[in-house]
Structure formats: C-alpha cells, structure tokens
Scaffold this active site. Sequence first.
Site, mmCIF file in Angstrom:
data_model
loop_
_atom_site.group_PDB
_atom_site.id
_atom_site.type_symbol
_atom_site.label_atom_id
_atom_site.label_comp_id
_atom_site.label_asym_id
_atom_site.label_seq_id
_atom_site.Cartn_x
_atom_site.Cartn_y
_atom_site.Cartn_z
ATOM 1 N N LYS A 252 40.893 -0.281 -19.023
ATOM 2 C CA LYS A 252 41.029 -1.593 -19.649
ATOM 3 C C LYS A 252 42.369 -2.185 -19.218
ATOM 4 O O LYS A 252 43.411 -1.553 -19.381
ATOM 5 C CB LYS A 252 40.944 -1.458 -21.167
ATOM 6 C CG LYS A 252 40.893 -2.796 -21.884
ATOM 7 C CD LYS A 252 40.178 -2.676 -23.217
ATOM 8 C CE LYS A 252 41.153 -2.403 -24.341
ATOM 9 N NZ LYS A 252 40.538 -2.597 -25.668
ATOM 10 N N ASN B 274 30.482 -1.726 -29.420
ATOM 11 C CA ASN B 274 31.387 -0.586 -29.431
ATOM 12 C C ASN B 274 30.695 0.761 -29.675
ATOM 13 O O ASN B 274 31.344 1.738 -30.019
ATOM 14 C CB ASN B 274 32.483 -0.787 -30.472
ATOM 15 C CG ASN B 274 33.417 -1.916 -30.055
ATOM 16 O OD1 ASN B 274 33.450 -2.280 -28.878
ATOM 17 N ND2 ASN B 274 34.153 -2.467 -30.998
ATOM 18 N N GLU C 119 37.811 8.217 -20.646
ATOM 19 C CA GLU C 119 36.599 8.724 -20.007
ATOM 20 C C GLU C 119 35.507 7.668 -20.068
ATOM 21 O O GLU C 119 35.348 6.992 -21.076
ATOM 22 C CB GLU C 119 36.090 9.956 -20.767
ATOM 23 C CG GLU C 119 36.875 11.207 -20.541
ATOM 24 C CD GLU C 119 36.291 12.350 -21.372
ATOM 25 O OE1 GLU C 119 35.505 12.092 -22.308
ATOM 26 O OE2 GLU C 119 36.642 13.504 -21.076
ATOM 27 N N LEU C 120 34.762 7.570 -19.001
ATOM 28 C CA LEU C 120 33.654 6.639 -18.971
ATOM 29 C C LEU C 120 32.468 7.281 -19.688
ATOM 30 O O LEU C 120 32.226 8.479 -19.537
ATOM 31 C CB LEU C 120 33.303 6.334 -17.514
ATOM 32 C CG LEU C 120 32.462 5.107 -17.189
ATOM 33 C CD1 LEU C 120 33.067 3.838 -17.752
ATOM 34 C CD2 LEU C 120 32.302 4.989 -15.680
ATOM 35 N N ALA C 121 31.782 6.515 -20.488
ATOM 36 C CA ALA C 121 30.620 7.042 -21.189
ATOM 37 C C ALA C 121 29.427 6.160 -20.845
ATOM 38 O O ALA C 121 29.589 4.976 -20.551
ATOM 39 C CB ALA C 121 30.866 7.043 -22.686
ATOM 40 N N SER D 276 38.599 -7.452 -25.251
ATOM 41 C CA SER D 276 39.503 -8.297 -25.990
ATOM 42 C C SER D 276 40.829 -8.378 -25.230
ATOM 43 O O SER D 276 41.389 -7.349 -24.864
ATOM 44 C CB SER D 276 39.666 -7.722 -27.384
ATOM 45 O OG SER D 276 40.979 -7.370 -27.635
ATOM 46 N N ASP E 27 36.604 -2.230 -35.982
ATOM 47 C CA ASP E 27 35.824 -3.071 -35.089
ATOM 48 C C ASP E 27 34.389 -2.582 -34.926
ATOM 49 O O ASP E 27 33.974 -2.167 -33.864
ATOM 50 C CB ASP E 27 36.504 -3.148 -33.716
ATOM 51 C CG ASP E 27 36.159 -4.455 -33.011
ATOM 52 O OD1 ASP E 27 35.381 -5.243 -33.578
ATOM 53 O OD2 ASP E 27 36.651 -4.670 -31.898
#
Lengths: 508, 297
Positions: free
Chosen positions: A198, A333, A286-288, A180, A328
């Site tokens: 982001k 998500n 953190e990347l998941a 977004s 959201d």
Amino acid sequence: MTRRRAPRAAVSGAARVIRLAGVAAAGAVIGNAAGVAAVAALRRGAAPSRRQGSLRLRRGLAALQLVARGGARYAGSAPRLFAAAGEHRQQLRSDLALQTAEDVASTLGTMKGVLMKLGQMASYIDNGLSPGVRRTLSRLQDSVPPMSADLAAQVVEAELGRPPERAFARWDPEPIAAASIGQVHRAITHDGRAVAVKVQYPGIAETIAADLGNVALLRRMLRVTAPSQDVDALLAELRERVLEELDYRREADNQRFFAAYYDGHPTITVPAIVDELSTRRVVTSELADGARFAELAGWPQDERDLAAETIYRFVFRSLYELRAFNGDPHPGNYLFHGGGRVTFLDFGLVRHFTPVELQPLAQMARYLCVERDPEAFRRNLEKAGFLRPDAPLSTEEVVEYMAVFYDTVRESRPVTMTGDYSSAVVRRFFDVRSPVTTYASIPRSYVILQRINLGLFGLLGELTATANWRAIAEEIWPFVLGPPSTPVGEAELAWRARHPAHPPLPID
Amino acid sequence: MTAESYATAAGLIERSAAAYVSGVPERPADDGFFGPASVTWKMSADLTGPIAGLRSLMMQALHPLAMAGVDQHSGWRQDPVGRLAATSAYVTTISFGERAAAEQAAARVRRIHTHVRGVDGVTGRQYEASDPALLLWVHAALVESALAARETFGTPLPAPDADRYVAEMVVAAELVGVPAGLVPSDVAGLDGYLASVRPELRCTPAASESMAYLLDPPGLEPDIAEIWQDVRYGAVVALPDWAREMYGYRAPPLTPERREEIRQVLGILDAVFLGEPGVLEARQRIAARIRVTARPA
C-alpha cells in the site's frame, strides 16, 4: 413544489453520517448485541426463526470440513497469488492518473480528503442515508484517480531507499486497488513472498492534517444537523482516528498485534506485515486471495452463516480480549475461503480501549442479559456516559428503550440477521417520540464503535446469517466464559490454549 | 421606479451543475475555440471559480449601462438562478464546446442583445446591449476577475500564462460581437483598459440592490448559505479597493489563516458540485483530454 435536496445533503452529508453513526453507536456497544433482527422480523409479522435442529446439523457438516482443512493458514504459491491479485484488479482511471504531488494536493486538498474520509464512514451504511448524501460522498471517492506508475515509484523509493523494481523481486507498476489515501500494488519480495504494497499519496498526510486543523470549519459543517454536545466529541474522535490513519506505521503495528493474537486460529487469518518493507507511507503485507463479499452472497446459506460467525467472533473477541476494535468493517476488507475461514484486511482504523472504558460495556450486557438486574444495568449505562444520571425516567422506560439493542443476545436461541437490522437500530435512536432520546448520548470513547452497528451488523444482515449469537457471545463475555457452542468454538480451543494470557476485565 | 421583489435562489447548485454538464460535450468533433492545451482549460479547473464568478458580476454591475440592461431586460429579478445558470451554460459552452456549438450559443446571445436597449434611469444615457463598448466591459471584468480570484485564493498563474489567458480570451469577446482590435490581449493591456473605464463606473441603486441580493440570496439551503458567506467575503476582498469603496463594502483584511479557510470552503463547495449528476464525468472528460494533449509524443 419539491426540489431535490442534494446540495444540502452534500455539505452536511458528512455531518449526517457522523450523527447517524454517533447515535447508533450505543446499540452495539451497550448490547454486545447481535442486532434487532428479531424485532424486524416481528414487525413484519414473522416469528424469529427457530431452526435449532437443522442448524446443528449444518454446523456439524461444516465442522468436518474444518477438521479436514485444519487450522492451517491457507497456502498459495507466490506466483499464483500474484496472478490472482491481478485478476481482481479494480478498474481505475489510469488515463487520469495523478502525475505529481501538486496533482495530489489539488485533488485531495482543501477539505476534499477529509470529506472523503467522512465518506468512507457512509459507504457501508445501507439505510438511513438519503440517496443524495450517499451519492455525493461516494462520488467524491470515485473522483480520486490513481497515482501514475512514476509517482508511486517515487514514493516507494523515498520510503524504502530503492526504486520498487529493486526493493522487490517483482513489482507491478499498475495498482490493483484504490486504498484509503493511497493505492495497492502487487509485488513479490526477494525471499519469494507475494505481497500487497500500500503506497500513500505523496503530501496527503500533511494536507489532511492541515485541513483537520480547521476545527471551526469542521464544526460548522457538522453543526447544521448535529446537536452541539455531540459535535465536539465526534469531531475529536474523528480527528484522532484519521490522523492515526495517515501514519501507516500505526496500521502496521495494529496489524501485527491482531496477526499475533489470531495466529493459529482455525478460521481467522490476518496477513503478516513485512517489517523491512513497511514505513510511514508504505506498508507491505502478505498477499491474500479469496472470494469477495459480493461473491459470498451467492454461496449456500450454511457457508454464509459460518463466515458471519467468524466475523462476529473476530469483532467481539478483539473487543473483549484485545480491547481493540478494527473500525473498518467494510465489505472490501474481507476475503472468504469457505468453511467459515475469513481473511481480515486493512487495520488502518483501530481503536484500543482501556479496561476502564470497556468495563461498563461488559457490565451493561451482564446486568441486562445475564443477571437481569435493570437497576445495575442503568447504573452502568450512566457510568459509561450513555445516559445522563439525572434523567427523570423510570428504569423500565430506559430498559424498554435500550432492550432492542440486545434482542439477539437476550435469549439463547438461533436468530437470523436481516437487512433491516441497521436501519431498525438507527430508527430507534431517531425515535424522537421516546423521552429517553433527550437524555442519551454517545461518549467520545465509544464513538468508533458505531461501526459495529452500521458496518458489522449491516454485513451480517446482508448475509441473512443465522446463529445462536447469545451462545457465541457467552463464550466471549468475560463474565460468563461459556463453553464452545459451535464447531468453530470447539476448533478455537486449541488456539485458545496457546493464547491463554489475556488480561481479564475487572468485574466490579 | 419601485423594485420588484426577487425570486429565491433555491436550486442554485443544481442548476449551475446541470448547465455545466450540458456545456461539456461527450464526443466532440473538434477542440472548440480553446482546446486542451489552452490556459483557459487549465483555469477552468481552478477551485476559485465561484469567487471569480461573483467578483466578476460585482465588477460588471458597476457600469451603469451594463447594469441597466440586465436590470430592465433579463428577467433577472423573476428568475435570478435561471439567469445565472444561463450565464454558466454560456461560458461553459464557449470554453469547452465544439466550435459550432460555441458559435451557435454566441449567435443566440447576439440576437437577444439586439432587443436589449433603453435608457438608464440614473445617468439618463441610452444604451444598447450590442454596443461593443459595453460588451468589452463585461468581457474584461470577467477575464480580470478570473485572474484576480486565482491570484488571491488559488495558485497564481505564472506571468506568461496570465498573458496567454488574456490573449486566448480575445476570441470570446469577438464571439459576442467585439472587434478583436478593441480587446486587450495581455495583462498590461487589460489593466490599462480597466483604468480607462473607471471614470464611467458607479454604484447605481440597481447595482447596489442586485449585489445585495447576490451577497445574501434568500432561499439557499442553510448549509449552502453558510458556505456562501465565505464565498461572498472572498469575492469582496478580491475586488480592487476602489470598487469595494464604490459599493461601500468593508472587508476585514485577508490573513493567511482566513485565506486557507476560504480555500477549504471552496473545496467543500466543489465537492458539493461534484456530487451533482454528471459533473464528475464532465470533469473527467476535460481532464482526460488535457492529459492526452500534455503527454509527450
């Protein structure tokens, strides 16, 4: 002669979305109800499912799986996560990439960014919207190209003080996903963590804020299909939430808040924020990695049930214990890891409630479902502002009308959510034949909670999830605080022991 | 002469969108008469298109003979939306179509024009639609309106680009049958030409009636009708004072706030347009070609 109604739908699409959202809100809010699946099932002539025995067995097996994996965070080395994020890269039109801030303004300015935000509200509503409305709003989202690598790098440099190649040990200039009002890049930090970064479109915050300032025009847009008493409340709520969303520091704060609370939870994971790499327009977490919602649909039913239970627990524990709602519940998500473990992403739209705001909601559920005191239920309905105090209606009528929203939590038994769920709620609220509709409305504080109905329960319905939602709700309801009713509930005990001090809701 | 009643404007957006989509080729053999590096292509992406279009019709209608031709021949009253959509399709094809498609569309228009002739009831003068003088007026009004709408509500073009746009558009006039030598090729020339025609202009009853229809078209969906009020104001306020006076319209002065509001309304209208089937893809086809051209080698 039939003419397509697309143009009208398009302009007032947003209005309709909000209207739908607003009217449908009360269901979830009032009910803390798991939905109207039972009603939907009855309508089709089928009995609500009663699979207690097999349900327990399946849950028992899943519990073993949980124990085996423990409550540990899923672990993955940074390179593996970095690579996985690349494999899940969204197809973005890089050939149309926005090169300059002026490109951003011409693509997202003049109300388009605002319409897009409204469109996001529609993106997870499966029923109740005409195809034309959905098409227009989703087209608008499709119409935004990514930033060019250079433009994104400029934003990172302006925010973090260094170009991305220096701010991070490894930086992928190609975005992995649209977000977004921004896009997501994968990176590895200097201390070796794989992260999702982001990056906000430059100038977009100012543009959307200016467009949201034109209340008269927004109101006009909404007025066509929404009754005037709703429009102002909805508009105010929308403006507040969207303006908040424009400042990524809010999002980072909220994500930290949720991450701290769920730290150590057996099935709920919230990725940590990397403080030193997060600013107003850049947020690093953190990347998941995990299965996407669409993949989950292909998993065995017991896995889907467990995932649904975790999502349900997350929403209502957050609501009752953190007094916060992550607005959201979009399929994108969540990441699913099996055994009911779910990673929750994107805290851009979080609403915090005061005890005073939340109390009537708890009371309504309490008096309708537990105490079975219709008059007290009605008093709280009025106190919260859902029903006008002077409504010339019998309490029986009111209860009869509202009960549908509590169907999944009125009795302690397994209930299966179905895809008809959201639409049944929406239909009930649009039931103009009911005298109650005239006197019901959604107070501003609760507008955001419509996403429980239209988002959350829509998702659970898609999963055709079965659970004893009432028993789970009782664990969470502050006026019951029931014992664990499922293996996940039991697994939560250790976590809860470490997170004891939630300010209890005042009861009366 | 008693005026026939007008048909409603329902379907205006859908049909304009379909016309637009049909005019943007998917795999063009050539860049047409303008091409991705042209100012014309850049202009076409501007939000102010609807205001430019409406203002241009208002200007064109002030020429009694041009108006008489439309009024007496084009089926305008029976199917105003179809007529507008046909014009949109033509302009899009000329702008973005391959050369062959543009030439074919122009030949068709020239053929139709040979049958459009008559006597204007107001001035008593004979007219022929293929008369280069009339065609030039229609052309000039369109070009000048695109610039004026952009100047008033969009991002103004730098002066050299505005001159380039006027020069690029000469070929559009040629295509419908105006000898290139007659067509203004820069902004000063365009202004001079407009001033020279002004003595011939007036608001005939047909013009007044047609514009009254356009400014408040019956049958629009209610929310489109609301938006249209702003587009209408935008077109009227962007007219030269003398043209506004001929029509007897009054428009409150344009404040910066009102201007921003009009721009927002244009954004909403554009979003509606974008929601029509194929429009986003057509826009992306154009944008991608512009990008490829603009990319340094």
